[in-house]
Design a protein around this motif. Structure first.
Motif, PDB file in Angstrom:
ATOM      1  N   SER A 197       0.838  -1.207   0.000  1.00  0.00           N
ATOM      2  CA  SER A 197       0.000   0.000   0.000  1.00  0.00           C
ATOM      3  C   SER A 197       0.871   1.255   0.000  1.00  0.00           C
ATOM      4  N   LEU A 198       1.898   1.229   0.822  1.00  0.00           N
ATOM      5  CA  LEU A 198       2.814   2.357   0.896  1.00  0.00           C
ATOM      6  C   LEU A 198       3.541   2.559  -0.434  1.00  0.00           C
ATOM      7  N   ALA A 199       3.884   1.471  -1.092  1.00  0.00           N
ATOM      8  CA  ALA A 199       4.570   1.559  -2.395  1.00  0.00           C
ATOM      9  C   ALA A 199       3.675   2.254  -3.417  1.00  0.00           C
ATOM     10  N   ASP A 200       2.403   1.889  -3.364  1.00  0.00           N
ATOM     11  CA  ASP A 200       1.454   2.524  -4.292  1.00  0.00           C
ATOM     12  C   ASP A 200       1.361   4.017  -4.008  1.00  0.00           C
ATOM     13  N   LYS A 201       1.323   4.361  -2.751  1.00  0.00           N
ATOM     14  CA  LYS A 201       1.263   5.762  -2.375  1.00  0.00           C
ATOM     15  C   LYS A 201       2.501   6.515  -2.841  1.00  0.00           C
ATOM     16  N   VAL A 202       3.652   5.884  -2.752  1.00  0.00           N
ATOM     17  CA  VAL A 202       4.912   6.510  -3.184  1.00  0.00           C
ATOM     18  C   VAL A 202       4.851   6.825  -4.670  1.00  0.00           C
TER      19      VAL A 202
END
Length: 222
Positions: A197-202
């Motif tokens: 999820s964090l990767a997508d946000k990045v």
């Protein structure tokens, strides 16, 4: 045996004077001679005549004690056989020898008859005693075997209890380990999901930043 106890008690009433009275006869009464002869037969004396009785047997200061200490459990068979001559004599009874002799003769007669009775009863009782002793020995052996078996069973039960405790402990450790593995797996899954999820946000933020930079360039050119 009551008869023997009574005879021994009767002997307790005799003293050296009573025996001396018997020895003092010049013309010995038939009842006295019969009684003394019976006593000497039981004692297995080598002679039964009156002269020998006066000088040897009755003269013994320990004569009465000798009768009390008589080994009634080991009477030679030939002596038992010889005794029957007196036992079966109708004149040889405590009352008759007392009336024909003396009170001391009564006590001696009671002793002879009690010894005979004891001998006859012992022959009947001895096999029963032997059987009882044998049965008791077998029972003792069985009890010992049972005791040993119970000891071994107790040891086995203790060992089994120890193994069960070890197994229960191992089983708990296994359950704890499986629980921890499952918990760690769930945490790892959650962490992976969060990381994704964090990767997508990045990526989204990276795109947004680039768009903002382009916009700023355009505004600067105008």
């Amino acid at each position: 045996m009551p008869e023997l106890e009574s005879a021994l008690k009767s002997l307790d009433s005799l003293n050296k004077g009573d025996i001396g009275e018997i020895r003092g006869y010049t013309n010995v009464p038939k009842a006295v001679a019969l009684t003394v002869s019976a006593v000497m037969t039981v004692l297995n004396e080598k002679k039964l005549d009156w002269d020998y009785a006066k000088k040897e047997v009755l003269a013994d200061p320990k004569f009465i004690q000798r009768l009390k200490d008589f080994d009634k459990d080991n009477i030679p068979p030939n002596v038992v056989t010889k005794m029957q001559k007196y036992i079966q004599d109708p004149e040889f009874t405590p009352d008759k020898v007392q009336s024909g002799g003396s009170a001391a003769c009564k006590s001696l007669c009671m002793w002879v008859r009690a010894i005979d009775l004891y001998s006859r009863v012992s022959k009947t009782v001895a096999p029963k005693k032997a059987a009882l002793a044998d049965a008791q020995a077998k029972l003792d052996a069985m009890n010992k075997t049972l005791k040993d078996a119970n000891s071994k069973l107790s040891a086995i039960e203790n060992e089994l209890a120890s193994l069960q405790a070890t197994f229960d402990k191992s089983l708990k450790e296994k359950d704890d380990l499986e629980y921890n593995i499952d918990l760690s797996s769930k945490r790892l899954t959650a962490a992976s999901a969060l990381t994704g999820s964090l990767a997508d946000k990045v990526v989204q933020w990276d795109i947004l930043v680039k768009e903002m930079e382009e916009t700023n360039k355009t505004l600067a050119g105008d």
